[in-house]
Design a protein around this motif. Structure first.
Motif, short mmCIF file in Angstrom:
data_model
loop_
_atom_site.label_atom_id
_atom_site.label_comp_id
_atom_site.label_asym_id
_atom_site.label_seq_id
_atom_site.Cartn_x
_atom_site.Cartn_y
_atom_site.Cartn_z
N VAL A 131 0.84 -1.20 0.00
CA VAL A 131 0.00 0.00 0.00
C VAL A 131 0.87 1.24 0.00
N SER A 132 0.52 2.20 -0.85
CA SER A 132 1.26 3.46 -0.98
C SER A 132 2.75 3.17 -1.17
N GLY A 133 3.63 3.85 -0.43
CA GLY A 133 5.06 3.70 -0.67
C GLY A 133 5.56 4.92 -1.43
N ILE A 134 6.88 5.02 -1.55
CA ILE A 134 7.42 6.20 -2.21
C ILE A 134 8.78 5.91 -2.82
N GLY A 135 9.03 6.46 -3.99
CA GLY A 135 10.31 6.30 -4.63
C GLY A 135 10.39 7.07 -5.93
N ARG A 136 11.59 7.43 -6.30
CA ARG A 136 11.77 8.14 -7.56
C ARG A 136 11.85 7.10 -8.68
N GLU A 137 12.85 6.23 -8.61
CA GLU A 137 12.88 5.09 -9.53
C GLU A 137 11.91 4.05 -9.00
N TRP A 138 11.17 3.40 -9.90
CA TRP A 138 10.18 2.45 -9.40
C TRP A 138 10.19 1.13 -10.19
N CYS A 176 -4.56 4.74 1.11
CA CYS A 176 -5.01 4.02 2.30
C CYS A 176 -6.53 3.87 2.31
N GLU A 177 -7.25 4.93 1.99
CA GLU A 177 -8.72 4.89 2.05
C GLU A 177 -9.29 3.92 1.01
N ILE A 178 -8.76 3.95 -0.20
CA ILE A 178 -9.27 3.04 -1.24
C ILE A 178 -8.98 1.60 -0.82
N THR A 179 -7.76 1.35 -0.33
CA THR A 179 -7.41 0.01 0.11
C THR A 179 -8.33 -0.43 1.25
N ALA A 180 -8.58 0.47 2.19
CA ALA A 180 -9.42 0.14 3.34
C ALA A 180 -10.84 -0.20 2.89
N LEU A 181 -11.40 0.62 1.98
CA LEU A 181 -12.74 0.34 1.46
C LEU A 181 -12.79 -1.04 0.81
N ALA A 182 -11.77 -1.33 0.00
CA ALA A 182 -11.73 -2.61 -0.71
C ALA A 182 -11.58 -3.76 0.28
N LEU A 183 -10.73 -3.58 1.30
CA LEU A 183 -10.51 -4.66 2.28
C LEU A 183 -11.77 -4.93 3.09
N TYR A 184 -12.53 -3.88 3.39
CA TYR A 184 -13.77 -4.09 4.13
C TYR A 184 -14.78 -4.89 3.30
N THR A 185 -14.86 -4.56 2.02
CA THR A 185 -15.78 -5.31 1.15
C THR A 185 -15.31 -6.75 0.97
N LEU A 186 -14.00 -6.90 0.95
CA LEU A 186 -13.41 -8.23 0.77
C LEU A 186 -13.80 -9.18 1.90
N GLY A 187 -13.84 -8.64 3.12
CA GLY A 187 -14.17 -9.47 4.28
C GLY A 187 -13.19 -10.60 4.44
N GLU A 188 -13.71 -11.81 4.55
CA GLU A 188 -12.85 -12.98 4.76
C GLU A 188 -12.53 -13.69 3.45
N TYR A 205 -12.98 3.77 -5.75
CA TYR A 205 -12.31 5.07 -5.92
C TYR A 205 -13.05 6.20 -5.22
N ALA A 206 -14.22 5.91 -4.64
CA ALA A 206 -14.88 6.93 -3.83
C ALA A 206 -14.02 7.33 -2.64
N GLY A 207 -13.02 6.49 -2.31
CA GLY A 207 -12.11 6.82 -1.21
C GLY A 207 -11.12 7.92 -1.56
N ALA A 208 -11.08 8.32 -2.83
CA ALA A 208 -10.08 9.32 -3.27
C ALA A 208 -10.59 10.74 -3.03
N THR A 209 -10.87 11.07 -1.77
CA THR A 209 -11.42 12.40 -1.50
C THR A 209 -10.33 13.46 -1.37
N ALA A 210 -9.10 13.01 -1.12
CA ALA A 210 -8.05 13.99 -0.87
C ALA A 210 -6.86 13.79 -1.81
N SER A 211 -7.10 13.20 -2.99
CA SER A 211 -5.99 13.02 -3.91
C SER A 211 -5.58 14.38 -4.48
N ALA A 212 -4.40 14.42 -5.08
CA ALA A 212 -3.91 15.69 -5.63
C ALA A 212 -4.55 16.01 -6.98
#
Lengths: 530, 208
Positions: free
Chosen positions: A243-250, A459-471, A486-493
């Motif tokens: 989830v997320s992460g950061i780097g110039r080269e990827w 984080c929010e999109i992942t969390a929404l998806a994980l909640y729907t995923l359940g077990e 993608y409704a979790g993307a309320t604060a994207s740039a």
């Protein structure tokens, strides 16, 4: 040679290998709608014409995971082995509300008996469900021989079977990747937001659900060594998703994610890898800026005869330069690459810029420090020249002030800007993210808000998806749910952030900005999607 | 004012349950002979006639050409229109396949009908993607696939009262019109090629 042949024949005859071959045939039918000999599967919907191949591949509707989907009023039920070969039942804890005078008809797939081979054959060939209720007319009726039916059954039995990496007995393991070339301030901003968000969204201990445990995979050394480090971390403690992460080269991280099939969700990078399947990115990165410029130039008359682009091949600008060149490959435009290494001073600049002619376009894939050292006089570029800079690389309006660019350049400058306009974005960030940040003891900062907002979005999109995923743990299913969260993307740039089946980039376009006399950037024209 | 959630999530699961409970008669049952089973939401076609003002927005065709929406639809020919997106899984491929069947069945009358598919995911569906999609379904002149800015696509969807803030919440719907200024026939549900041709053929002017 003979012995080898005999050995392989023997191996083929063993039940394990026969099963594997059958499953592989089933998988091909399921994913691609192709038979063992490569010919297309055939079928038809009631009242429709004969369809072939991918059009009626099971995965088209039931998805790669087999977990199905919901589209409008159409419910495509799950077909994984554990579901299909067991009696249908309502989801745990599901008690439909009843009202007087209204008869409740539950979905056929929730009330049917378990499928077996004859019932599966009848469903696939005749469209009659296990509960003797006809299947939805969207479900094709297939022409399948006995071997193909057995193959499909073998694949469906396999589909959704565990164990799934990263799913412990009480914990769901997640990880985030930090490369050594990440800017320290942006890196710390990402870590803070991600740690707080994952901790806050995780089911609490004692809730009966697995808690989310986030590991930081901090890489070291040159990019060539990253893949091995990632594999070692995955071996030591498998992660269900990154989830997320950061780097110039990827690129090494991208390749690792694709090879492992581990979902890598929305890392902060300007250099996403090619043809992602397991990775989902915030945006296509600097390559998008090149494509946007090409699109803009082709639409604005007159189309330039020559484009001069300045970039450091060792830096991220190379991706933009390459995309610009590719997008113009069939056009009567000369693209002249002017490359350099290391910081630019005035002498280097003078060597770099060829004599420009009227109508030329100059594209600068440069950071703010290099832009500030542009020659003070504009003699290299005639006043009619159009000059573009990469908004991402230049970092104008957040880490650098456009007023640091020498005035004659500033007035002819267009900034390719793949983010929401600064003021609209800041007010949205403050509104959607500010109070959460304060409650966490964190604060939005001018130079890190994009990273903070994008990390929160990841984080929010992942969390929404994980909640729907359940077990129902499955990496493919997680990716399918992410596409729908993608409704979790309320604060994207970004001004617009959407996904869909198979889509791998949330934002897809850019603005062009001009520099006002006070150094502010203002939107010039419409949002451009190349 | 920025909103907390950029896109309200319509409740498709709820819609589906309403259908199952027989609470959405306008959508699930239209007195149509196909509606034998309540749970066969997609098989029930409901017909209505509506009037609407075509918005004059600029869109882009699968060939990348700029298209003024109202002008293009008002070229005098009968129009058959739907809303699709290329990454859609369950509904759009069958809908597009059915339009392709209509196109084939029209035979010599094909050039006399305008088929239009408007993308509801315009940023993803670039002209190139639409072109690939059209080719996949054997779409030919004069079947137009249209995309544009998100705002322009939304304007068109709203004019046809078919807008869903979330594309995944969309339902199958087809529109037909005899000519400029005439009312539209709206078919909610997965109308089959036969259903569409029954509406479309009488709209064709007699051959000279």
């Amino acid at each position: 040679m003979h012995r080898l042949l005999a050995l392989s024949l023997l191996l083929l005859a063993l039940p394990g290998h026969a099963d594997e071959a059958l499953r592989a045939e089933g998988q091909r039918l399921y994913l691609d709608g192709l038979r063992a000999d490569g010919s297309p599967l055939e079928g038809r919907r009631p009242g429709g014409e004969v369809l072939r191949g991918r059009d009626l591949a099971c995965a088209q509707c039931h998805r790669r995971s087999g977990m199905g989907t919901i589209e409008g009023v159409v419910v495509v039920p799950p077909v994984t082995g554990a579901v299909l070969f067991a009696p249908g039942r309502a989801p745990a804890g599901h008690a439909p509300r009843r009202a007087a005078g209204v008869a409740l008809l539950d979905h056929g797939f929730r009330t049917r008996p378990a499928y077996d081979a004859p019932r599966l054959a009848r469903a696939l060939r005749e469209g009659m469900g296990a509960g003797d209720v006809p299947l939805d007319p969207l479900m094709p009726r297939y022409t399948l021989n006995e071997r193909e039916l057995a193959a499909l059954q073998a694949w469906l039995e396999e589909l959704g079977k565990g164990p799934v990496p990263g799913v412990g007995s009480t914990a769901l393991h997640l990880a985030t990747v930090i490369t050594p070339d990440a800017d320290p301030r942006q890196r710390d901003a990402m870590r803070e937001v991600l740690q707080h968000c994952i901790a806050g969204r995780s089911p609490p201990p004692g809730s009966g659900r697995r808690t989310w445990v986030l590991e930081e995979w901090t890489l070291s050394g040159p990019p060539q060594g990253w893949r091995a480090q990632l594999e070692a971390r995955m071996h030591r403690q498998p992660a269900f998703a990154l989830v997320s992460g950061i780097g110039r080269e990827w690129a090494p991280v991208h390749e690792f994610c694709e090879a492992e099939g581990v979902p890598c969700l929305f890392p902060n990078t300007d250099l996403p890898g090619p043809a992602p399947r397991a990775s989902v990115y915030l945006w296509p990165g600097l390559a998008l800026e090149g494509a946007v410029l090409a699109r803009h130039l082709l639409e604005q008359a007159p189309v330039p005869k020559r484009i001069i682009q300045v970039f450091d091949p060792a830096d991220a600008g190379r991706a933009g330069a390459s995309a610009l060149r590719t997008a113009l490959i069939d056009q009567p435009v000369t693209v002249l690459d002017q490359t350099f290494h290391g910081p630019l001073d005035e002498t280097a600049w003078r060597k770099l810029l060829p004599a420009m002619e009227a109508g030329d376009v100059l594209m600068l894939w440069l950071g703010a420090a290099d832009l500030a050292r542009l020659p003070g006089r504009l003699e290299a570029a005639p006043p009619t020249a159009r000059v573009f800079v990469s908004g991402t690389l230049a970092g104008l309006e957040r880490v650098a002030d456009a007023r640091s660019i020498p005035p004659p350049w500033r007035s002819v400058l267009h900034v390719i800007y793949p983010f929401d306009a600064p003021e609209a974005r800041l007010s949205r960030m403050v509104f959607n993210l500010g109070s959460w940040m304060s409650a966490q003891g964190l604060s939005l900062a001018r130079d890190t808000e994009r990273t903070q907002g994008n990390t929160h979005t990841a984080c929010e999109i992942t969390a929404l998806a994980l909640y729907t995923l359940g077990e129902r743990y499955s990496r493919d299913y997680l990716l399918e749910l992410v596409e729908d969260s993608y409704a979790g993307a309320t604060a994207s740039a970004f001004p617009r952030f959407t996904l869909g089946p198979g889509q791998r980039f949330g934002s897809k376009g850019a603005y062009l900005m001009r520099v006002e006399t006070d150094g502010r950037l203002s939107v010039d024209g419409e949002w451009i999607v190349p | 004012m920025p909103s907390r959630l950029p896109a309200f999530r319509p409740p498709p699961a709820l819609l589906a349950s309403l259908l199952l409970m027989g609470l959405a008669p306008a959508m699930a049952r239209g007195g149509d002979e196909h509606a034998h089973h309540h749970h066969h939401a997609a098989s029930a076609v409901s017909r209505s006639e509506i009037t609407l003002a075509l918005p004059q927005v600029k869109l882009r065709s699968q060939d990348g050409a700029a298209v003024m929406f109202a002008d293009t639809l008002d070229d005098g020919r009968p129009v058959l229109l739907n809303f699709i997106y290329t990454s859609c899984t369950a509904i759009c491929p069958p809908m597009t396949r059915i339009f392709a069947e209509v196109q084939e069945s029209l035979g010599a009358d094909r050039p006399r009908v305008r088929l239009v598919s408007v993308s509801i995911d315009p940023e993803q569906d670039t002209p190139q993607r639409l072109k690939d999609y059209a080719r996949q379904f054997g779409a030919a002149e004069p079947w137009l696939f249209l995309t544009g800015s998100a705002a322009a696509s939304t304007t068109v969807q709203k004019a046809f009262n078919s807008y869903r803030p979330d594309k995944m919440g969309h339902t199958p719907v087809s529109f037909l019109r005899r000519g400029p200024g005439q009312p539209w026939v709206r078919l909610d549900g997965l109308a089959q090629a036969g259903d569409l041709l029954r509406e479309l053929r009488p709209m064709l002017p007699p051959r000279p």
